[in-house]
Every structure is written in C-alpha cells, then in structure tokens.
Design an enzyme around this catalytic site. Structure first.
Site, PDB file in Angstrom:
ATOM      1  N   HIS A 118       0.697 -32.079  -8.861  1.00 22.16           N
ATOM      2  CA  HIS A 118       0.841 -30.343  -8.163  1.00 22.16           C
ATOM      3  C   HIS A 118      -0.809 -29.905  -8.389  1.00 22.16           C
ATOM      4  O   HIS A 118      -1.263 -29.564  -7.297  1.00 22.16           O
ATOM      5  CB  HIS A 118       1.585 -29.851  -8.603  1.00 22.16           C
ATOM      6  CG  HIS A 118       3.055 -30.875  -7.629  1.00 22.16           C
ATOM      7  ND1 HIS A 118       3.279 -31.217  -9.558  1.00 22.16           N
ATOM      8  CD2 HIS A 118       4.099 -30.927  -6.965  1.00 22.16           C
ATOM      9  CE1 HIS A 118       4.484 -31.903  -8.724  1.00 22.16           C
ATOM     10  NE2 HIS A 118       4.710 -32.024  -7.559  1.00 22.16           N
ATOM     11  N   GLY A 124       0.349 -35.336  -1.640  1.00 21.19           N
ATOM     12  CA  GLY A 124      -0.038 -36.246  -2.148  1.00 21.19           C
ATOM     13  C   GLY A 124      -0.295 -37.640  -1.400  1.00 21.19           C
ATOM     14  O   GLY A 124       1.171 -37.683  -1.355  1.00 21.19           O
ATOM     15  N   VAL A 135      -2.636 -38.841  -9.071  1.00 14.45           N
ATOM     16  CA  VAL A 135      -3.083 -38.311  -9.847  1.00 14.45           C
ATOM     17  C   VAL A 135      -2.113 -39.417 -10.796  1.00 14.45           C
ATOM     18  O   VAL A 135      -0.818 -39.412 -11.046  1.00 14.45           O
ATOM     19  CB  VAL A 135      -3.007 -37.323 -10.025  1.00 14.45           C
ATOM     20  CG1 VAL A 135      -3.507 -36.725 -12.046  1.00 14.45           C
ATOM     21  CG2 VAL A 135      -3.727 -36.578  -9.478  1.00 14.45           C
TER      22      VAL A 135
HETATM   23  P1  AMP Z   1       7.422 -32.798  -5.120  1.00 14.97           P
HETATM   24  O1  AMP Z   1       7.215 -30.903  -5.590  1.00 14.97           O
HETATM   25  O2  AMP Z   1       7.513 -34.014  -5.766  1.00 14.97           O
HETATM   26  O3  AMP Z   1       8.161 -32.895  -3.769  1.00 14.97           O
HETATM   27  O4  AMP Z   1       5.665 -33.090  -4.547  1.00 14.97           O
HETATM   28  C1  AMP Z   1       5.067 -32.049  -4.380  1.00 14.97           C
HETATM   29  C2  AMP Z   1       3.923 -32.648  -3.735  1.00 14.97           C
HETATM   30  O5  AMP Z   1       2.984 -33.054  -4.714  1.00 14.97           O
HETATM   31  C3  AMP Z   1       3.994 -33.818  -2.704  1.00 14.97           C
HETATM   32  O6  AMP Z   1       3.232 -33.775  -1.466  1.00 14.97           O
HETATM   33  C4  AMP Z   1       3.799 -35.292  -3.285  1.00 14.97           C
HETATM   34  O7  AMP Z   1       3.558 -36.306  -2.395  1.00 14.97           O
HETATM   35  C5  AMP Z   1       2.607 -34.471  -4.079  1.00 14.97           C
HETATM   36  N1  AMP Z   1       2.417 -34.706  -5.524  1.00 14.97           N
HETATM   37  C6  AMP Z   1       3.819 -35.800  -6.470  1.00 14.97           C
HETATM   38  N2  AMP Z   1       3.064 -36.292  -7.427  1.00 14.97           N
HETATM   39  C7  AMP Z   1       2.030 -36.218  -7.878  1.00 14.97           C
HETATM   40  C8  AMP Z   1       1.000 -37.349  -8.144  1.00 14.97           C
HETATM   41  N3  AMP Z   1       0.796 -37.767  -9.368  1.00 14.97           N
HETATM   42  N4  AMP Z   1      -0.577 -37.608  -7.226  1.00 14.97           N
HETATM   43  C9  AMP Z   1      -1.021 -36.327  -6.571  1.00 14.97           C
HETATM   44  N5  AMP Z   1       0.205 -36.109  -5.428  1.00 14.97           N
HETATM   45  C10 AMP Z   1       1.287 -35.900  -5.995  1.00 14.97           C
END
Ligand code: AMP
Length: 283
Positions: free
Chosen positions: A37, A148, A177
């Site tokens: 994030h 992401g 990441v």
């Molecule tokens: P979430 O809180 O899981 O809904 O994720 C919020 C955002 O963070 C989404 O756009 C995800 O794709 C992104 N995201 C989650 N894990 C990763 C990661 N390991 N690397 C980059 N972005 C991520």
C-alpha cells in the site's frame, strides 16, 4: 493530515484542493496497510499534487462465507502510516455512510471479464469492487487513482469501468511489492503460520517460471500450467487455478501468439489462507 468520515466533509476538502489547482490522486484501500500500500502512496505522490487514501473494508466485495468479519482492522496504526507517508487526507467512512438504507436494488452486471481467474470462485466480488470504486470516484472525483497489479483482474475490470462509464480519472497500476523470498505482500498473509508462510512463495516461483518460459518462446500454455500445478500440489498447496489469459479480455489462451499481452495468474490455498499472484508478459 485530515481524516474525514462523512461525504460532505471530504467533498469540501476536495473542493479546496481543486480551487488551489491541485491535482488529486486517490489510493483506495481496505486498511491493514503494508509496504505494498505504501508503494502505491509514493507512486500517487509522483502523479499528483495531493494524495488521498480511503480506508474502508467494503462488505459488498466479500463473497458469502469469506473473511469479512475476520479481515484485519487497525485504523489507528493505518492512520499513523498514512501520516508518515505524507498523505493529505484519509476518507474512513462507515457502512451507513457508504450504503445508506439497504443496497439490494442496484448492482453491476459484469459480462465475460469475471468468467475466469478469481471471478467464478468469488461470487459477487468484482461487482462489489465496481460499486465501491464508482462511489469513491463520484465522492472524491480524483484526477488519478492508483491500484496494485497484485489484484490484476480487479485492475483490468476497473480499466473497462473507467472507459465504459467515462469516469474522468486516470488509472495508474503499481507494481507488486514482495517479501525477500518473492511472496507478494498481502494483508491476508497475517493469517499464515510458519509452515504455511514457508510454503507460500512457491506460487510466486511457479508463476515466474511460466512467465519466463513464455518470454523464452514456449507457446503451449496448458502444458506449462499443468506441470506447474502438479508440482505445487505435490508441495502441499491446494491450487485453485493457474492460467494464462489475454490482458484485455481476461480469457484463457491455449497458445501464445506473437504481439500479444498476457497475464500469468494463479490462486492457491494453504490452510484457510488464499494466495494470489501474477505476472504480465508481452510478446
Ligand atoms: P486492499 O487493501 O487489499 O484492498 O488493497 C488496496 C490496494 O493495494 C489494491 O489496489 C491492491 O492491489 C494493492 N496491493 C495489495 N497488495 C499489494 C502489493 N503486494 N503490492 C502492491 N500493491 C498491492
């Protein structure tokens, strides 16, 4: 850093930014923030003058029986991290604010784009994502929104949403990441015990191998995914899918054609934890 929980308050802040001619980037999240994030926050800061985050565990994107209740929540820590990252404002709405009354009367209907990968296994998930992201876009009206690659099917469906519904926003895709051993960071990795954590990066390694084989000229995708699936299962991961799909239509392909853009994606379970990962490969 400002924190807003009502739509009117966040809207008047955005109006201030716009009056000051600042370009606004939004990074939607469900909290339990990790370095993935934070990388999106930094990317957002490169693309706009002001970075806003939203933290909201969206009930409509959890399929029946999924981990909505158990999903990790730690708003205090998340807000500290946002502050450290120089976020200007965080939107933290309640369910009553985001879904007033009840929400049984309106939903998205996705055709084709959720027939494969996570779509068939997460009933209603992407419809819920489209609903919440559309709401956030309408409330905040960001110039840029950063998501992401970790959730590649989500990202590609959102590209179609923005294109088809003419949202005046530019989408930016942030790279995945990973931990040192390749495991993609995820809020759900908190569920893994030591043994499961040691097993988990096998999914990354197998997708990377398939991607490399395709980049090196392999064309028969079912042969590749079949072998890798068997290896993962032998190691003890329960494979939900391993697929090569076209980038734009998210449809599986049997043969790689030249001049194509593909996604090599997989989902696997260890214990109660569901892991997903992917690579994009352009030929
Ligand atoms: P979430 O809180 O899981 O809904 O994720 C919020 C955002 O963070 C989404 O756009 C995800 O794709 C992104 N995201 C989650 N894990 C990763 C990661 N390991 N690397 C980059 N972005 C991520």
């Amino acid at each position: 850093m400002d924190t807003f929980s009502t739509i009117s308050a966040v809207r008047s802040k955005v109006a201030e930014y716009k009056q000051a001619r600042q370009r606004v980037a939004l990074v939607p999240t469900m909290g339990a923030l990790h370095k993935g994030h934070l990388s999106l926050f930094r990317l957002a800061a490169e693309k706009a003058d002001t970075v806003m985050a939203s933290i909201y565990v969206n009930p409509t994107q959890f399929a029946p029986g999924e981990d909505f209740e158990e999903y990790p929540r730690n708003l205090e820590r998340d807000l500290e991290l946002c502050q450290k990252e120089g976020i200007s404002a965080v939107f933290t709405p309640s369910d009553e604010i985001m879904y007033p009354g009840d929400n049984q009367f309106l939903s998205f209907n996705i055709t084709g784009l959720n027939d494969h990968l996570c779509g068939p296994r997460r009933f209603g998930h992407f419809e819920g994502v489209l609903l919440i992201v559309s709401k956030l876009f309408n409330i905040i009206q960001p110039d840029v929104a950063v998501f992401g690659q970790k959730d590649i099917q989500q990202y590609i469906i959102l590209e179609h949403l923005v294109h088809q519904l003419n949202f005046p926003v530019t989408l930016v895709r942030g790279p995945i990441v990973r931990d040192k051993d390749g495991l993609a960071l995820s809020s759900r990795n908190a569920y893994l015990n030591d043994k499961q954590r040691a097993l988990a990066p096998a999914l990354y390694r197998c997708l990377k191998y398939i991607k490399q084989q395709i980049a090196d000229g392999a064309v028969n995708t079912s042969l590749l995914t079949g072998h890798q699936k068997a290896e993962l299962e032998q190691k003890g991961l329960e494979v939900e899918y391993l697929s090569v799909v076209t980038y734009n239509s998210l449809k599986p392909v049997d043969r790689i054609e030249s001049n194509g853009k593909y996604v090599v994606a997989g989902a696997a379970h260890t214990g109660a934890t569901r892991l997903i990962d992917n690579f994009i490969v352009e030929i």
